[in-house]
Scaffold this motif. Structure first.
Motif, short mmCIF file in Angstrom:
data_model
loop_
_atom_site.label_atom_id
_atom_site.label_comp_id
_atom_site.label_asym_id
_atom_site.label_seq_id
_atom_site.Cartn_x
_atom_site.Cartn_y
_atom_site.Cartn_z
N ARG A 248 -17.46 88.70 10.29
CA ARG A 248 -16.59 89.75 10.84
C ARG A 248 -15.59 89.15 11.81
NH1 ARG A 248 -21.57 92.66 11.04
NH2 ARG A 248 -21.76 92.18 13.28
N TYR A 249 -16.04 88.21 12.63
CA TYR A 249 -15.17 87.57 13.61
C TYR A 249 -14.01 86.85 12.91
CZ TYR A 249 -13.58 83.82 16.68
OH TYR A 249 -12.81 82.94 17.39
N GLN A 250 -14.33 86.15 11.83
CA GLN A 250 -13.29 85.41 11.10
C GLN A 250 -12.24 86.37 10.54
OE1 GLN A 250 -12.75 82.25 10.86
NE2 GLN A 250 -14.64 81.44 11.76
N ARG A 251 -12.69 87.53 10.04
CA ARG A 251 -11.73 88.51 9.48
C ARG A 251 -10.82 89.06 10.58
NH1 ARG A 251 -16.23 90.52 6.41
NH2 ARG A 251 -16.42 92.30 7.86
N ILE A 252 -11.45 89.37 11.75
CA ILE A 252 -10.64 89.89 12.87
C ILE A 252 -9.66 88.84 13.36
CG2 ILE A 252 -10.77 90.66 15.28
CD1 ILE A 252 -13.51 91.91 14.58
#
Length: 500
Positions: A248-252
């Motif tokens: 999720r962090y990478q997508r954000i």
């Protein structure tokens, strides 16, 4: 009876710590079994309890050992070299304390254990000329005749025949004395131990760990397996949840970076940059979080081996046929062995089982692809320097390194002199060689005697699944029951087969 506080044991030669901050209380009458692979300090701990000064040339010890026993009996794993040339009679009588020595008990126990004292003591026979089992029995009788209330036994069943192991088992069960013993014999452990002390070296054999369990060996195994699975699932769950967070962090992060590239307005740019800073800060928190994960527990008992690409011999193929074969010890044997047989030979100490096994190996070696595991490993190690060199006789080095890693050998141990390896590690070398050799027939002399009892179920399964023939000598009841299809007993009159 016995209290151990903050006990540490460190080898002098390499400053390696084998036991660290051990705290333990053993009650009067307890039957405490010490288990673990060789090289984890088990025998040294037993010696420290018996006489701490005996370790002065080998190890530095710390902490306290408080013992309330009035008399201690200690039986070492190996016969003292200085005693090998001492006559049996002198061994018993020369340093005897007549005020404490109980002759009635001495002779009663000799009858129970079926040790012919008249034959042994009324001759000039040296202690070193007795079979391993006879020497152990004589030493044990002498110690017990002094009426100890704390008995320390280092691998007492290693050289005993089945009848003597059963006697030893009954003695431990029924003895009112406190007994602390080392053993690799699972049946003995299951039937006698009331407490377990498990000594290990984890994290690539660098970190000592001690586990004490009040209860039976069977309950300890169940508790250990449940604990392993619980910690493994916890460690895996932490990593899975962290991976989802990172995804999720990478997508954000990618979304914010995209917006930052697309933003041309200064005010909007500052807002996006501020958001990027917060995202990066969150990423650092995730990185720190990963540093505090629970370690994935190591399965130190694992024997990650299996036999493959072996063409099984036909079930009805006759591998060996002996008729009126006279052995070097005078027995006359008749024996037939077939392609799928898993044979075990039992018998009294000194009856000639190993000699027969070697004779069978010699007769079969020219006809079949045969792997042999001797009782005395050094027979096969002559002229060979390291574990890697030993396996490299059978396969290329890269495959050998992979095999050794699967057996928990560290990179350093792969190239250690063979003399520095534990008995359990040496046994694993022979198992690895058998797998690499893809042998049709396995000849095994006491295959389980040096392996930790917690890893023996895996060995038994490996051998039970082996598609070829096995011819072995063993007194290990679990091995006999779970692996062998035929049980033969060697007596003075020859081989007698028992129905399975």
């Amino acid at each position: 009876m016995l209290q151990i506080k903050q006990f540490t044991l460190e080898q002098i030669a390499d400053a390696k710590r084998l036991i660290d901050n051990l705290n333990l209380t053993i009650a009067r009458g307890e039957k405490c079994a010490i288990i673990g692979e060789e090289g984890t300090g088990k025998s040294s701990l037993l010696r420290a309890i018996a006489n701490a000064e005996s370790l002065s040339n080998y190890a530095n010890i710390g902490g306290q050992i408080s013992c309330q026993a009035s008399a201690i009996a200690y039986l070492s794993q190996e016969l003292d070299p200085e005693l090998t040339q001492v006559s049996c009679q002198d061994f018993i009588y020369d340093d005897m304390d007549y005020d404490r020595f109980d002759f009635n008990r001495f002779y009663q126990l000799a009858d129970q254990i079926k040790l012919d004292l008249d034959l042994i003591l009324n001759s000039d026979k040296k202690l070193g000329h007795l079979s391993g089992g006879q020497a152990l029995k004589l030493q044990l009788l002498k110690e017990l005749a002094y009426q100890p209330d704390l008995i320390l036994l280092d691998e007492p069943s290693n050289n005993l025949d089945l009848d003597s192991v059963r006697w030893l088992e009954n003695f431990i069960i029924n003895s009112p004395e406190t007994i602390i013993f080392l053993s690799h014999d699972e049946a003995l452990l299951e039937n006698t131990a009331t407490a377990i002390l498990h000594l290990e070296l984890i994290k690539k054999r660098q970190e000592p760990r001690a586990s004490y369990f009040q209860g039976s060996y069977k309950d300890y195994k169940n508790q250990r397996q449940a604990s392993f699975e619980r910690h493994y699932q916890l460690a895996q769950k932490e990593r899975e949840e962290h991976a989802k967070k990172m995804e999720r962090y990478q997508r954000i992060q990618e979304s914010v970076q995209h917006n930052l590239r697309q933003t041309h307005d200064a005010t909007a740019g500052r807002l996006v940059a501020k958001k990027m800073k917060a995202v990066l800060s969150q990423g650092k928190r995730f990185e720190k979080e990963a540093q505090h994960f629970h370690d994935i527990p190591q399965d130190m008992d694992k024997i990650d081996l299996f036999f493959s690409d072996i063409q099984p011999l036909a079930k009805q193929k006759k591998l060996l046929s002996l008729t009126d074969f006279k052995t070097s010890t005078g027995q006359v044997l008749s024996l037939k062995i077939y392609g799928q047989d898993k044979v075990v030979i039992t018998g009294k100490n000194g009856i000639g089982k190993t000699r027969i096994l070697k004779s069978i190996a010699e007769q079969l070696s020219n006809k079949y692809n045969l792997a042999y595991m001797p009782q005395n490993y050094e027979e096969a190690f002559k002229g060979i320097e390291t574990a890697l060199d030993f396996l490299a006789q059978t396969a290329d080095q890269e495959l050998c390194r992979t095999m050794l890693a699967r057996l928990q050998f560290t990179r350093e141990e792969v190239n250690h002199p063979l003399s520095q390896l534990s008995g359990g590690q040496k046994a694993k070398l022979f198992l690895a060689q058998m797998v690499l050799q893809k042998a049709d027939i396995l000849i095994l002399d006491e295959p389980t005697r040096n392996l930790s009892p917690t890893s023996q179920p895996l060995l038994r399964q490996l051998l039970a699944d082996y598609p070829g023939a096995i011819i072995s000598v063993s007194h290990d009841r679990a091995y006999i029951d779970q692996v062998c299809s035929r049980q033969l007993e060697l007596t003075e009159n020859g081989l007698e087969e028992y129905p399975k």
